[in-house]
Scaffold this active site. Structure first.
Site, mmCIF file in Angstrom:
data_model
loop_
_atom_site.group_PDB
_atom_site.id
_atom_site.type_symbol
_atom_site.label_atom_id
_atom_site.label_comp_id
_atom_site.label_asym_id
_atom_site.label_seq_id
_atom_site.Cartn_x
_atom_site.Cartn_y
_atom_site.Cartn_z
ATOM 1 N N HIS A 1 0.830 -1.206 0.000
ATOM 2 C CA HIS A 1 0.000 0.000 0.000
ATOM 3 C C HIS A 1 0.865 1.257 0.000
ATOM 4 O O HIS A 1 1.875 1.318 0.699
ATOM 5 C CB HIS A 1 -0.908 0.004 1.233
ATOM 6 C CG HIS A 1 -2.090 0.888 1.108
ATOM 7 N ND1 HIS A 1 -1.993 2.266 1.130
ATOM 8 C CD2 HIS A 1 -3.413 0.611 0.961
ATOM 9 C CE1 HIS A 1 -3.198 2.791 1.018
ATOM 10 N NE2 HIS A 1 -4.072 1.810 0.911
ATOM 11 N N GLY B 1 4.249 21.504 12.023
ATOM 12 C CA GLY B 1 5.464 20.754 12.295
ATOM 13 C C GLY B 1 6.622 21.207 11.428
ATOM 14 O O GLY B 1 6.474 22.064 10.550
ATOM 15 N N PRO B 2 7.797 20.621 11.649
ATOM 16 C CA PRO B 2 9.007 21.054 10.943
ATOM 17 C C PRO B 2 9.025 20.620 9.484
ATOM 18 O O PRO B 2 8.528 19.550 9.142
ATOM 19 C CB PRO B 2 10.125 20.363 11.735
ATOM 20 C CG PRO B 2 9.466 19.138 12.313
ATOM 21 C CD PRO B 2 8.055 19.527 12.615
ATOM 22 N N PHE C 1 12.758 16.318 6.904
ATOM 23 C CA PHE C 1 12.470 14.900 6.713
ATOM 24 C C PHE C 1 12.763 14.126 8.001
ATOM 25 O O PHE C 1 13.849 14.243 8.570
ATOM 26 C CB PHE C 1 13.309 14.347 5.563
ATOM 27 C CG PHE C 1 13.084 12.877 5.296
ATOM 28 C CD1 PHE C 1 11.866 12.424 4.823
ATOM 29 C CD2 PHE C 1 14.097 11.952 5.534
ATOM 30 C CE1 PHE C 1 11.650 11.076 4.567
ATOM 31 C CE2 PHE C 1 13.899 10.602 5.282
ATOM 32 C CZ PHE C 1 12.673 10.163 4.793
ATOM 33 N N GLY D 1 8.652 9.450 9.253
ATOM 34 C CA GLY D 1 8.059 9.939 8.022
ATOM 35 C C GLY D 1 7.211 11.171 8.270
ATOM 36 O O GLY D 1 7.553 12.028 9.078
#
Length: 558
Positions: free
Chosen positions: A82, A163-164, A167, A172
């Site tokens: 998926h 949020g930041p 990465f 994730g």
């Protein structure tokens, strides 16, 4: 009225039960939330969780689950069929009861803000929660999946909503939104070819496939690919191979089952698969499904067979399961997969789930409930059930094939009357219990006396209205009973006659309860009005029963 929202987070772990259990334990640690379903998939390596509750509680439970998933799941090691982009891949909130989509959006945005700020996790809004409609589509946000996000997140147009903009290799990113109810559904094929499964998916999904010339996509004036739309609206679909089952599937999201119901999607895929020399062998549900979707599917397949749709809810669901092949890969248990069954308060239907012996014993016991009102409702349900039986027998009678639709419509109406009357069996007992509770309230001071008196009056009015509904429904059922006596299977005319006796008894018995409860109600105008209406219904019922029995006795002839 209590507000309820549903939350269906998808976690990128479908094999490690210990991890899944820790995530669901975080959900269950919050009061006011019910964990309805946990659906892990091995090949997809993904678990779909369904919970429901009051909005604030659901937001708290979702936050705890997202936090726990981030602690336990390492996306650097994740593989699965998926599409995914994070440990908690997607987390939608869905309005269920007494709450608008606009209010649900506010809760989704509140959750997203908290996750982004407190967990320092990149969060994207989607669907109704996303004010920028150019990036509200989940598949668009998730394009490239986890592996591509290391670069994608650096682009200004893909800065997270909360949020930041950095990465996070282990966790994730997460997508949080608000949407209408979605049915996730997989159709099984007798092939191992992902390519052919995808071809069928492109045939049916709303987005369709890219229009090509000499193998190259045709672009519009803005340089975007031109698509050939698929045959179904409000449908997203892809093809994949599931090693666990050894078959290819078409994975579908039905984003609006009012536009494309499950049964229509299934039949259309059967058609498109057949055109490509492939056969559909069954299907599987991911997560939960509304009751109406199952009932509609059962009726759809019965109508295709030219059979009566006026059968019980249980039988309609069984027809749906078998017609869609929902039990091909694993048993399909309606009580675990239909959302209304999971949300139902069992105490609201205690009486009608007793056996005949248990119900008789409970009635005969020293407990004053169930009493005459509940029995009147049950007699009414039995009466209309007999007429419904005659309708179904008539629909299937040899030589009457051209009349099946006529009797199917009558049987369907009979089932509706039966179901409503059965609900009133427990409702009448509940009404009595409310009166007893009100009389038991304290009356020490003047304020308590006022509150007690108000509660008694409210409970009394409810106890008048419930048997009056029984009167109305039992009287209305005489239309069906009359039709079956006049035009139904002549071999069953006595059954319809007994149905008329039951309907009359239900009306007269319910009216007794209306009158005895009305004696204690202070609003005399309301009492006079409902008694007048009740008298009219009772007299008309007695007259109609006499006319029905005259026909019955003439047809019996002895």
């Amino acid at each position: 009225m209590q507000q309820l929202i549903e939350c269906v987070p998808n976690f990128s772990e479908g094999n490690n039960i210990a991890i899944i259990n820790q995530i669901t334990a975080a959900i269950e640690s919050v009061d006011g939330v019910r964990l309805l379903n946990v659906d892990p998939g091995k090949a997809t390596n993904r678990t779909v969780v369904t919970m429901v509750g009051m909005p604030e509680a659901v937001v708290e439970a979702a936050f705890r689950a997202i936090k726990k998933a981030g602690e336990l799941i390492d996306m650097t090691k994740h593989t699965g069929e998926h599409p995914r982009m994070g440990a908690t891949d997607v987390c939608p909130l869905i309005p269920v009861a007494n709450i608008s989509m606009e209010e649900t959006v506010q809760y989704a945005q509140q959750l997203a803000k908290r996750v982004g700020e407190e967990l320092q996790l990149p969060v994207y809004l989607y669907e109704a929660a996303q004010p920028n409609k150019q990036r509200s589509n989940l598949s668009h946000i998730r394009a490239g999946e986890y592996e591509a996000f290391i670069k994608k997140i650096e682009h200004p147009e893909w800065k997270p909503d909360f949020g930041p903009a950095v990465f996070d290799a282990k966790r994730g990113a997460t997508v949080i939104g608000a949407r209408d109810f979605l049915v996730a559904y997989n159709v099984n094929l007798n092939t191992t070819s992902t390519r052919r499964a995808n071809a069928i998916a492109f045939d049916v999904r709303e987005a369709g496939r890219a229009k090509l010339i000499n193998g190259k996509p045709i672009l519009d004036e803005n340089g975007k690919p031109v698509n050939i739309p698929g045959s179904l609206k409000a449908v997203k679909a892809i093809g994949w191979f599931i090693e666990e089952y050894g078959i290819a599937q078409i994975s579908i999201n039905l984003t609006n089952i009012n536009i494309t119901p499950v049964h229509i999607a299934f039949d259309e895929i059967c058609t498109k698969a057949n055109e490509r020399g492939i056969r559909v062998t069954g299907s599987e549900l991911v997560g939960l499904i509304p009751l109406k979707a199952m009932l509609d599917a059962g009726k759809y397949f019965l109508l295709k067979q030219q059979r009566s749709i006026g059968v019980s809810e249980k039988e309609l669901i069984l027809i749906a399961i078998k017609s869609l092949g929902l039990d091909e890969l694993a048993p399909f248990k309606p009580e675990e997969r239909i959302i209304e069954y999971l949300l139902a308060d069992k105490t609201d239907s205690k009486m009608i789930h007793l056996s005949l012996t248990e119900f008789a014993d409970e009635t005969a016991s020293e407990s004053p409930a169930p009493g005459g009102g509940s029995i009147a409702a049950y007699i009414g349900a039995l009466g209309v059930s007999l007429a419904t039986m005659v309708a179904n027998l008539s629909a299937h009678k040899k030589g009457w094939d051209d009349r099946w639709q006529e009797f199917s419509d009558w049987a369907d109406k009979g089932q509706q009357y039966k179901n409503e009357l059965l609900k009133l069996v427990d409702a009448d007992t509940k009404a009595f219990n409310q009166i007893m509770y009100a009389f038991g309230l304290p009356k020490v001071n003047e304020e308590e006396k006022i509150l007690r008196s108000k509660a008694i009056q409210e409970a009394t009015r409810y106890a008048i209205e419930i048997p009056f509904k029984v009167m109305h429904l039992a009287h209305a059922s005489l239309q069906l009973i009359t039709a079956m006596v006049q035009n139904g299977n002549p071999n069953s005319v006595s059954d319809a006659g007994v149905g008329a006796l039951c309907a009359r008894s239900a009306v007269i018995g319910a009216f007794m309860n209306v009158r005895i409860n009305a004696a204690g109600y202070n609003d005399k105008k309301f009492v006079a009005d409902i008694i007048a209406k009740g008298n009219a219904i009772e007299q008309e019922t007695i007259a109609r029963e006499a006319a029905i029995l005259k026909i019955v006795n003439e047809k019996i002839g002895l």
